[in-house]
Design a protein around this motif. Structure first.
Motif, short mmCIF file in Angstrom:
data_model
loop_
_atom_site.label_atom_id
_atom_site.label_comp_id
_atom_site.label_asym_id
_atom_site.label_seq_id
_atom_site.Cartn_x
_atom_site.Cartn_y
_atom_site.Cartn_z
N LEU A 48 0.83 -1.22 0.00
CA LEU A 48 0.00 0.00 0.00
C LEU A 48 0.86 1.26 0.00
O LEU A 48 0.55 2.24 -0.69
CB LEU A 48 -0.93 0.00 1.21
N VAL A 49 1.93 1.25 0.79
CA VAL A 49 2.83 2.40 0.87
C VAL A 49 3.39 2.73 -0.52
O VAL A 49 3.44 3.89 -0.93
CB VAL A 49 3.98 2.14 1.86
N ARG A 50 3.77 1.70 -1.25
CA ARG A 50 4.37 1.91 -2.57
C ARG A 50 3.33 2.22 -3.64
O ARG A 50 3.53 3.12 -4.46
CB ARG A 50 5.18 0.67 -2.95
N GLN A 51 2.23 1.49 -3.64
CA GLN A 51 1.20 1.69 -4.66
C GLN A 51 0.56 3.07 -4.56
O GLN A 51 0.30 3.71 -5.58
CB GLN A 51 0.13 0.61 -4.54
N ARG A 52 0.30 3.52 -3.35
CA ARG A 52 -0.41 4.78 -3.15
C ARG A 52 0.54 5.95 -2.92
O ARG A 52 0.11 7.06 -2.64
CB ARG A 52 -1.38 4.66 -1.97
N ALA A 53 1.86 5.66 -3.06
CA ALA A 53 2.88 6.70 -2.89
C ALA A 53 2.69 7.46 -1.57
O ALA A 53 2.71 8.69 -1.52
CB ALA A 53 2.86 7.67 -4.07
N ILE A 54 2.50 6.70 -0.52
CA ILE A 54 2.36 7.31 0.81
C ILE A 54 3.67 7.97 1.19
O ILE A 54 4.74 7.36 1.11
CB ILE A 54 1.95 6.24 1.85
N ARG A 55 3.59 9.23 1.59
CA ARG A 55 4.81 10.01 1.85
C ARG A 55 5.25 9.99 3.30
O ARG A 55 6.41 10.26 3.61
CB ARG A 55 4.59 11.46 1.41
N GLU A 56 4.32 9.70 4.19
CA GLU A 56 4.64 9.73 5.63
C GLU A 56 4.24 8.41 6.28
O GLU A 56 3.11 7.95 6.12
CB GLU A 56 3.89 10.88 6.32
N LEU A 57 5.14 7.83 7.04
CA LEU A 57 4.85 6.64 7.82
C LEU A 57 5.23 6.95 9.28
O LEU A 57 6.40 7.14 9.61
CB LEU A 57 5.67 5.44 7.32
N TRP A 58 4.22 7.02 10.12
CA TRP A 58 4.44 7.39 11.53
C TRP A 58 4.35 6.14 12.39
O TRP A 58 3.30 5.47 12.43
CB TRP A 58 3.41 8.42 12.00
N LEU A 59 5.42 5.83 13.08
CA LEU A 59 5.47 4.66 13.95
C LEU A 59 5.20 5.10 15.39
O LEU A 59 6.11 5.49 16.12
CB LEU A 59 6.84 3.98 13.85
N PHE A 80 11.18 6.37 -1.10
CA PHE A 80 11.21 7.76 -0.66
C PHE A 80 9.99 8.08 0.22
O PHE A 80 9.08 8.81 -0.18
CB PHE A 80 11.28 8.70 -1.87
N VAL A 81 10.00 7.49 1.41
CA VAL A 81 8.93 7.73 2.37
C VAL A 81 9.56 8.24 3.67
O VAL A 81 10.59 7.71 4.11
CB VAL A 81 8.10 6.44 2.62
N ASN A 82 8.97 9.27 4.22
CA ASN A 82 9.47 9.80 5.49
C ASN A 82 8.97 8.91 6.63
O ASN A 82 7.76 8.79 6.85
CB ASN A 82 8.96 11.23 5.71
N ILE A 83 9.91 8.29 7.33
CA ILE A 83 9.54 7.42 8.46
C ILE A 83 9.86 8.16 9.75
O ILE A 83 11.01 8.53 10.00
CB ILE A 83 10.31 6.09 8.41
N ARG A 84 8.84 8.39 10.55
CA ARG A 84 9.02 9.14 11.80
C ARG A 84 8.59 8.27 12.98
O ARG A 84 7.55 7.62 12.93
CB ARG A 84 8.21 10.43 11.75
N PHE A 85 9.40 8.30 14.01
CA PHE A 85 9.12 7.53 15.21
C PHE A 85 8.50 8.44 16.27
O PHE A 85 9.09 9.44 16.67
CB PHE A 85 10.42 6.89 15.73
N ILE A 86 7.30 8.10 16.69
CA ILE A 86 6.61 8.84 17.75
C ILE A 86 6.58 7.92 18.97
O ILE A 86 5.67 7.09 19.11
CB ILE A 86 5.19 9.24 17.33
N PRO A 87 7.57 8.01 19.84
CA PRO A 87 7.66 7.04 20.95
C PRO A 87 6.53 7.19 21.95
O PRO A 87 6.15 8.29 22.31
CB PRO A 87 9.01 7.37 21.60
#
Length: 314
Positions: A48-59, A80-87
């Motif tokens: 889904l991340v690749r097919q829909r060109a999701i730009r932000e992935l928040w963990l 090219f997806v921004n992966i951000r960790f929200i602890p």
């Protein structure tokens, strides 16, 4: 995201591989949450991340989920997806503490004073000036009270007792003596109760009007207390409540005060039930979390406006 549309983020999908959302508790949440589809298959999520060109992935994960975090980072290292960790550190800290700079390294305060930077400078200046002005203006009244205390019963004018200050440092608090001289059992402090026979007639008036607290401006002038802050308790009470009331000792991360958010909201006097102490601590922690210099001014004004008299003070 929806409360901040100006930021430009829009929720696309929620990944819930471990089944954190219980369909038995909320059947409607098994497939979607507020219109956002829930995905539980890891491979499908990457697709889904690749097919829909999701730009932000928040963990938004506990810090113990290191393997899950590393898995996403490695599998999407060429995308090219921004992966951000929200602890999620709620299990380790009382507050949602901000990120701080520690010798050039970002850090999260898990257990630390929330009021440590230059913001506290106006509070320190206000404390000293207010205490000096109060002691100067009230010195004739305090002199009269001292004479009344001395005449009311044998013993010293001041009652002194060890209390915890900022970061647990002990100091000696000053009050006008309101009780007859008596001995307590070692390691035990008996709180004053309604119609307590130990309290003198003068002492009852002083406690009811909080005039017995006036000498604490000396503690403020000495830098041991603040005008506004959590009330310090007897050391024996600290030993009792520190393991019974969550966040109790965190109150000592800042200077204790003569008045506070808890006091203007009705939590004065005897804490004969644990529920009362829990209520007081909850308000003290709220004050620490939302502290501003203007909140201090508001508390001082409300203390003066409402007066020092309280139905729970005896």
């Amino acid at each position: 995201m929806r409360s901040r549309p100006e930021a430009g983020f829009s929720p696309v999908v929620l990944f819930d591989e471990e089944g954190t959302i219980n369909p038995y508790e909320d059947p409607d949440a098994s497939d979607a949450i507020e219109g956002v589809p829930v995905e539980r298959d890891y491979s499908r999520m990457l697709q889904l991340v690749r097919q829909r060109a999701i730009r932000e992935l928040w963990l938004a994960l506990p810090i113990s989920k290191e393997k899950a975090i590393h898995r996403f980072v490695m599998d999407l290292k060429n995308d090219f997806v921004n992966i951000r960790f929200i602890p999620d550190v709620r299990s380790l800290t009382l507050f949602n503490q901000p990120m701080v700079d520690l010798l050039g390294v970002p850090a999260i305060n898990l257990a630390a004073s929330p009021i440590t930077d230059l913001r506290v400078l106006p509070k320190r200046i206000f404390d000293r000036l207010f205490a000096l002005a109060a002691l100067t203006a009230l010195s004739p009244v305090m002199l009269v009270i001292a004479v009344m205390v001395k005449v009311s019963s044998p013993g010293p004018v001041f009652f002194r007792q060890k209390r915890k200050g900022i970061d647990g440092n002990q100091f000696e608090i000053y009050k006008f003596r309101s009780m007859k001289m008596h001995k307590e059992e070692a390691g035990k402090i008996t709180q004053a109760t309604r119609r307590d026979p130990r309290i003198t007639a003068v002492g009852a008036f002083l406690r009811r009007t909080s005039l017995d607290e006036l000498p604490q401006f000396i503690n403020v002038l000495r830098g041991e207390m603040s005008v506004v802050g959590p009330r310090p308790h007897a050391l024996e009470h600290d030993d009792i409540y520190k393991d019974l009331v969550k966040g109790y000792m965190h109150r000592y991360r800042i200077k204790p005060g003569i008045t506070g958010w808890a006091q203007i909201n009705g939590y004065r006097g005897e804490t004969d039930r644990i529920e009362k102490m829990m209520g007081r601590v909850k308000l003290d922690l709220y004050y620490m979390q939302h502290w501003t210099f203007w909140l201090d001014i508001k508390i001082v004004v409300l203390t003066l406006w409402k007066g020092f008299v309280g139905s729970n003070a005896y």
